[in-house]
Design a protein around this motif. Structure first.
Motif: not given
Length: 315
Positions: A96-113
């Motif tokens: 969505l960011a690449k398409k210009g549909k969102i101007k910002a993102m807030v990312t929830g916590p993920i597991s690197k494992e």
């Protein structure tokens, strides 16, 4: 309709991401309702609804939800299905960011494992976003009201740090950090540079990086007109920054910067990736599977992450 939104990714559905997002939405509904129509939650509607019912929270109608999966998940019990979902949420935000549909993102916590278990090669959001969005110079930075920190190196073994620190890398970190301070409307910003070694090398007696690489980096900054000073001993410079003498500290490696930052802003600090074509913020905590069934997760960091993303979209 998805257009010009702040995309919020759910993170790992078995972690506390869903809980802190819901509590954050409740906060904005009560305190800053004008923000809600700007928000797009990218995740799983069923997971959100189930957790909202359990927490006794109503999802604000103004918030748009983009549901990509429909999975069964137990809080505190990560699974391959959940890991696959969290990867899907992030990738959708990137698309969505690449398409210009969102101007910002807030990312929830993920597991690197978890990323590794489902074949996603990145060590975390920062590297993932930079690669997917085609960015060479990017910086992992941390924002708090009393202390702001940028990192020259991020998720690498400590033994690899010296060889990864170059004058160009330090300069790029300082430049993006300065531009960030300008966006925050900090007047006459001052940036402090940490040394690599104890006592900032003690004039070359405890390591040479300060006299070679960092000296060259300072010269590059001065030529570019960047207000960068140092290098200073890491055991004292954070105190002076906390006191207001400097507006941001550039640390050489992960724990050098994060230990003092989290001491002050553990509950309300924000992680921000500088240099991306889209604003990206996140909370400073992880998935916290151990408390995901208790309903006690503190949403302060996520609330501040949304606040900062919203503030920067208004610049």
């Amino acid at each position: 309709m998805i257009e010009n939104k702040i995309g919020i990714t759910l993170g790992c559905p078995a972690g506390i991401g869903t809980e802190v997002i819901l509590k954050s939405l409740q906060h904005f509904q009560e305190k800053f309702p004008e923000v809600l129509s700007s928000l797009l939650v990218i995740g799983d509607a069923r997971v959100l609804e189930q957790r909202a019912k359990w927490l006794g929270i109503k999802i604000p109608l103004e918030v748009e939800i983009l549901s990509l999966t429909e999975i069964e998940v137990k809080p505190g019990e990560p699974s391959v299905e959940g890991f696959q979902a969290m990867g899907l949420f992030v990738q959708k935000a990137i698309d969505l960011a690449k398409k210009g549909k969102i101007k910002a993102m807030v990312t929830g916590p993920i597991s690197k494992e978890g990323l590794e278990k489902v074949g996603i090669k990145y060590k975390g959001h920062t590297e993932w976003l930079a690669q997917e969005l085609g960015v060479k110079d990017f910086v992992m930075s941390f924002y708090g009201e009393r202390l702001k920190v940028s990192l020259v190196t991020t998720h690498i073994p400590l033994k690899e740090v010296p060889e990864k620190i170059t004058a160009d890398k330090v300069f790029a970190t300082a430049k993006l950090s300065f531009e960030f301070l300008i966006k925050l409307k900090v007047l006459n910003p001052k940036i402090a540079l940490c040394g690599v070694n104890p006592h900032a090398g003690e004039g070359g007696l405890i390591g040479k990086e300060e006299e070679t690489v960092l000296k060259e980096a300072i010269n590059l900054c001065q030529k570019a007109g960047l207000p960068v000073y140092g290098p200073y001993p890491a055991d004292s410079i954070f105190f002076w920054a906390y006191q207001g003498r400097y507006d941001l500290v550039v640390a050489m490696y992960h724990d050098q910067g994060l230990a003092p930052f989290k001491l002050i802003h553990f509950e309300d600090g924000v992680n921000i990736t500088l240099g991306l074509p889209v604003i990206r913020t996140s909370p400073c905590h992880g998935t916290a599977y151990d408390i995901a069934t208790k309903g006690v997760a503190n949403p302060s960091s996520f609330i501040q992450a949304i606040h900062l993303a919203y503030k920067l979209t208004q610049v």
